[in-house]
Design an enzyme around this catalytic site. Structure first.
Site, short mmCIF file in Angstrom:
data_model
loop_
_atom_site.label_atom_id
_atom_site.label_comp_id
_atom_site.label_asym_id
_atom_site.label_seq_id
_atom_site.Cartn_x
_atom_site.Cartn_y
_atom_site.Cartn_z
N LYS A 159 0.87 -1.18 0.00
CA LYS A 159 0.00 0.00 0.00
C LYS A 159 0.91 1.23 0.00
O LYS A 159 1.02 1.95 0.99
CB LYS A 159 -0.94 -0.01 1.21
CG LYS A 159 -2.23 -0.78 0.94
CD LYS A 159 -3.19 -0.75 2.08
CE LYS A 159 -4.13 0.45 2.04
NZ LYS A 159 -5.19 0.34 1.05
N ALA A 160 1.60 1.40 -1.12
CA ALA A 160 2.45 2.58 -1.30
C ALA A 160 1.56 3.66 -1.91
O ALA A 160 0.80 3.39 -2.85
CB ALA A 160 3.61 2.25 -2.22
#
Ligand code: PMP
Length: 295
Positions: A159-160
């Site tokens: 979850k960048a």
């Protein structure tokens, strides 16, 4: 109803080790995280005052940070403890927790070797991600003109924050065309996921088909729903799925922390029924998150 902007709410946010007033949880404009998306985060739900799958989300946060070369200044236990503390302080019963990690201001070009790593955790009361009425009837998805990037191009299993640029582009494109959300294809044109959730299809025999998560997030909810389905004797087939195959599926739904289990009634020109299997999976998921059945 008018929503209060997120920077104008009240209570406390945990910010680099201390609780600060909500409106004072500020970031400088010259922050690497803002300019170059060196930032990772999590989205976690609270049900009846309890955080659902907190440890799994925290461990994914640490995995995301590691993949981005970001060294976490706290350990997992500390982050878990703080999430619980913030939920309590904010008196959140049914809501959301957002831990976020970003690089600060020490270097302001591409390299960020010396930048301080900042961590904040906020929590707020939050309802359904999709309009509950739409959720009953099934939502309509556009087929995005933007694709998930090749797995060699991005840390696709994290979850960048940078990955969400494509999601916002796809969501806005869908909303402009009158759809609620969007289906994104992978770089080869296989079905991948929606802008913030994984996707499942039901075939005529009752089996569920879902794409192999090899260029997008293998959601915590996805894995949870696969377990629920298997426990009900539903066959799960993880495979590459082409868009034209959608004409043969009878049902479709999304899974995600925010989306929970959301039926889909239409994707582009393809239509689906909100059948009992999907309603039942959605109910079972609700029972699980609210601890009405054994996990
Ligand atoms: N894909 C994307 C792009 C997401 O943002 C999310 C939500 N985190 C998911 C899938 C589903 O993941 P999860 O079930 O872990 O929330």
């Amino acid at each position: 109803m008018e929503t209060i902007p997120y920077d104008k709410r009240s209570g406390k946010i945990w910010f680099n080790g201390e609780l600060v007033d909500w409106t004072n949880a500020k970031v400088h404009v010259l922050s690497h995280g803002l300019h170059y998306a060196s930032c990772v985060f999590e989205g976690v739900r609270v049900y009846d005052g309890e955080i659902f799958k907190l440890e799994e989300h925290t461990s994914r946060l640490f995995y995301s940070a590691k993949r981005m070369g970001i060294k976490m200044p706290f350990n997992e236990k500390k982050i878990n403890d703080v999430c619980k503390e913030v939920v309590k302080i904010q008196k959140v019963q049914n809501g959301y927790v957002r831990p976020i990690v970003w690089r600060g201001s020490e270097m302001m070009a591409i390299s960020a070797q010396k930048n301080k790593v900042h961590v904040a955790i906020a929590s707020w009361e939050w309802g359904s991600y999709f309009d509950p009425n739409l959720k009953l009837k099934g939502i309509k998805l556009n087929i995005s003109s933007w694709r998930r990037p090749h797995p060699n191009s991005v840390p696709w299993d994290t979850k960048a924050a940078g990955l969400y640029m494509i999601c916002t582009l796809s969501k806005h494109e869908a909303e402009t065309k009158g759809y609620t959300d969007s289906l994104m294809l992978d770089h080869e044109g296989n079905i991948a996921e929606s802008t913030g959730a994984n996707i499942f299809f039901k075939d005529k025999s009752g089996s569920l088909h879902t794409p192999i998560p090899d260029s997008f997030l293998d959601g915590i909810t996805r894995r949870c729903v696969i377990d629920i389905a298997k426990s009900k004797g539903i066959k799960i087939i993880e495979r590459k799925i082409k868009t034209e195959e959608m004409k043969d599926f009878v049902g479709c739904f999304l899974t995600g922390t925010a989306a929970e289990v959301t039926p889909v009634s239409q994707i582009g020109k393809f239509e689906f029924k909100v059948c009992n299997t999907i309603k039942d999976l959605s109910d079972s998921y609700q029972n699980l998150v609210r601890k009405k059945v054994a996990a």
